[in-house]
Write a protein that holds these residues in place. Structure first.
Motif, PDB file in Angstrom:
ATOM      1  N   ALA A   1       0.809  -1.357  -0.048  1.00 25.76           N
ATOM      2  CA  ALA A   1       0.185  -0.081  -0.049  1.00 25.76           C
ATOM      3  C   ALA A   1       0.729   1.106   0.044  1.00 25.76           C
ATOM      4  O   ALA A   1       1.454   1.519   1.234  1.00 25.76           O
ATOM      5  CB  ALA A   1      -0.934  -0.065   1.174  1.00 25.76           C
ATOM      6  N   LEU A   2       0.740   1.975  -0.871  1.00 26.43           N
ATOM      7  CA  LEU A   2       1.630   3.378  -1.218  1.00 26.43           C
ATOM      8  C   LEU A   2       0.841   4.090  -0.445  1.00 26.43           C
ATOM      9  O   LEU A   2       1.638   5.334   0.026  1.00 26.43           O
ATOM     10  CB  LEU A   2       1.994   3.639  -2.562  1.00 26.43           C
ATOM     11  N   GLU A   3      -0.281   4.166  -0.023  1.00 24.54           N
ATOM     12  CA  GLU A   3      -1.337   4.985   0.803  1.00 24.54           C
ATOM     13  C   GLU A   3      -2.170   4.138   1.367  1.00 24.54           C
ATOM     14  O   GLU A   3      -2.497   2.895   0.854  1.00 24.54           O
ATOM     15  CB  GLU A   3      -1.534   6.236   0.001  1.00 24.54           C
ATOM     16  N   ALA A   4      -2.909   4.603   2.383  1.00 23.14           N
ATOM     17  CA  ALA A   4      -3.930   3.845   3.012  1.00 23.14           C
ATOM     18  C   ALA A   4      -5.068   3.468   1.917  1.00 23.14           C
ATOM     19  O   ALA A   4      -5.352   4.396   1.144  1.00 23.14           O
ATOM     20  CB  ALA A   4      -4.725   4.654   4.037  1.00 23.14           C
ATOM     21  N   GLY A   5      -5.402   2.181   1.959  1.00 25.90           N
ATOM     22  CA  GLY A   5      -6.229   1.929   1.020  1.00 25.90           C
ATOM     23  C   GLY A   5      -7.219   0.568   1.162  1.00 25.90           C
ATOM     24  O   GLY A   5      -7.065  -0.363   2.191  1.00 25.90           O
ATOM     25  N   ARG A   6      -8.022   0.302   0.257  1.00 28.37           N
ATOM     26  CA  ARG A   6      -8.673  -0.928   0.376  1.00 28.37           C
ATOM     27  C   ARG A   6      -8.735  -1.715  -0.994  1.00 28.37           C
ATOM     28  O   ARG A   6      -8.811  -1.144  -2.098  1.00 28.37           O
ATOM     29  CB  ARG A   6     -10.245  -0.512   0.595  1.00 28.37           C
ATOM     30  N   LEU A   7      -8.757  -3.007  -1.137  1.00 33.13           N
ATOM     31  CA  LEU A   7      -8.709  -3.867  -2.143  1.00 33.13           C
ATOM     32  C   LEU A   7     -10.063  -5.006  -1.910  1.00 33.13           C
ATOM     33  O   LEU A   7     -10.281  -5.191  -0.884  1.00 33.13           O
ATOM     34  CB  LEU A   7      -7.596  -4.826  -2.372  1.00 33.13           C
ATOM     35  N   VAL A   8     -11.099  -4.854  -2.890  1.00 35.82           N
ATOM     36  CA  VAL A   8     -11.990  -5.805  -2.807  1.00 35.82           C
ATOM     37  C   VAL A   8     -11.871  -6.894  -3.926  1.00 35.82           C
ATOM     38  O   VAL A   8     -11.455  -6.921  -5.080  1.00 35.82           O
ATOM     39  CB  VAL A   8     -13.339  -5.063  -3.429  1.00 35.82           C
ATOM     40  N   ASP A   9     -11.578  -8.289  -3.366  1.00 33.81           N
ATOM     41  CA  ASP A   9     -11.104  -9.460  -4.045  1.00 33.81           C
ATOM     42  C   ASP A   9     -12.201 -10.414  -4.261  1.00 33.81           C
ATOM     43  O   ASP A   9     -13.004 -10.461  -3.351  1.00 33.81           O
ATOM     44  CB  ASP A   9      -9.952 -10.165  -3.234  1.00 33.81           C
ATOM     45  N   GLY A  10     -12.214 -11.199  -5.116  1.00 31.39           N
ATOM     46  CA  GLY A  10     -12.979 -12.264  -5.611  1.00 31.39           C
ATOM     47  C   GLY A  10     -12.342 -13.420  -5.881  1.00 31.39           C
ATOM     48  O   GLY A  10     -11.185 -13.458  -6.344  1.00 31.39           O
ATOM     49  N   PHE A  11     -12.659 -14.298  -5.204  1.00 28.01           N
ATOM     50  CA  PHE A  11     -12.021 -15.765  -5.351  1.00 28.01           C
ATOM     51  C   PHE A  11     -13.018 -16.717  -5.821  1.00 28.01           C
ATOM     52  O   PHE A  11     -14.025 -16.823  -5.307  1.00 28.01           O
ATOM     53  CB  PHE A  11     -11.716 -16.180  -3.832  1.00 28.01           C
ATOM     54  N   THR A  12     -12.300 -17.678  -6.652  1.00 28.27           N
ATOM     55  CA  THR A  12     -13.305 -19.024  -7.066  1.00 28.27           C
ATOM     56  C   THR A  12     -12.107 -20.120  -7.134  1.00 28.27           C
ATOM     57  O   THR A  12     -10.848 -19.879  -7.481  1.00 28.27           O
ATOM     58  CB  THR A  12     -13.846 -18.662  -8.276  1.00 28.27           C
ATOM     59  N   PRO A  13     -12.404 -21.250  -6.432  1.00 26.30           N
ATOM     60  CA  PRO A  13     -13.591 -21.252  -5.614  1.00 26.30           C
ATOM     61  C   PRO A  13     -13.412 -20.495  -4.256  1.00 26.30           C
ATOM     62  O   PRO A  13     -12.283 -19.700  -4.185  1.00 26.30           O
ATOM     63  CB  PRO A  13     -13.623 -22.862  -5.158  1.00 26.30           C
ATOM     64  N   HIS A  14     -14.293 -20.468  -3.125  1.00 29.59           N
ATOM     65  CA  HIS A  14     -14.350 -19.755  -2.191  1.00 29.59           C
ATOM     66  C   HIS A  14     -13.264 -20.120  -1.329  1.00 29.59           C
ATOM     67  O   HIS A  14     -12.493 -21.271  -1.552  1.00 29.59           O
ATOM     68  CB  HIS A  14     -15.576 -20.003  -1.219  1.00 29.59           C
ATOM     69  N   ARG A  15     -12.477 -19.345  -0.366  1.00 30.86           N
ATOM     70  CA  ARG A  15     -11.378 -19.566   0.534  1.00 30.86           C
ATOM     71  C   ARG A  15     -11.894 -20.260   1.673  1.00 30.86           C
ATOM     72  O   ARG A  15     -12.261 -19.270   2.578  1.00 30.86           O
ATOM     73  CB  ARG A  15     -10.520 -18.174   0.673  1.00 30.86           C
TER      74      ARG A  15
END
Length: 119
Positions: free
Chosen positions: A93-107
């Protein structure tokens, strides 16, 4: 069998600490697909790792240095990336942030840690 949850609201879900010092919350999941939000402070690192799941990621907020299979790019809010199964990848993270990740199949490991950590 319980019906899967099909809607999630912004204030739902419990933030859980990740082993690398960040945080995540599972938003929704079925057996085939999972949606997870990750939060990072500036300088936070998602260490290089791999897993059998295909992952798609959307930068919801902030700027990230993203490395996939030895290739690095800087992505900011609105950017996205895909990690094919088994490729080594990580973020900073070069600055504070958020990622929204999709996974297939589920984790399944994320679900197990949510149950363990909340018990």
């Amino acid at each position: 069998m319980t019906e899967p949850k099909i809607f999630a609201h912004a204030d739902e879900g419990t933030w859980m600490p990740t082993p690398d010092g960040n945080r995540r919350r599972v938003l929704l999941h079925t057996d085939e697909l999972m949606l997870v939000e990750f939060g990072f402070d500036k300088g936070g690192v998602g260490a290089l790792h791999s897993h059998p799941h295909v992952q798609s990621s959307y930068v919801a907020e902030g700027r990230f240095e993203v490395t996939i299979d030895g290739r690095t790019e800087i992505l900011e809010a609105g950017g996205s990336f895909i990690v094919p199964s088994g490729l080594v990848h990580g973020v900073k993270a070069l600055e504070a942030g958020r990622l929204v990740d999709g996974f297939t199949p589920h984790r399944a490991d994320f679900l197990a840690s949510n149950q363990t950590d909340s018990a």
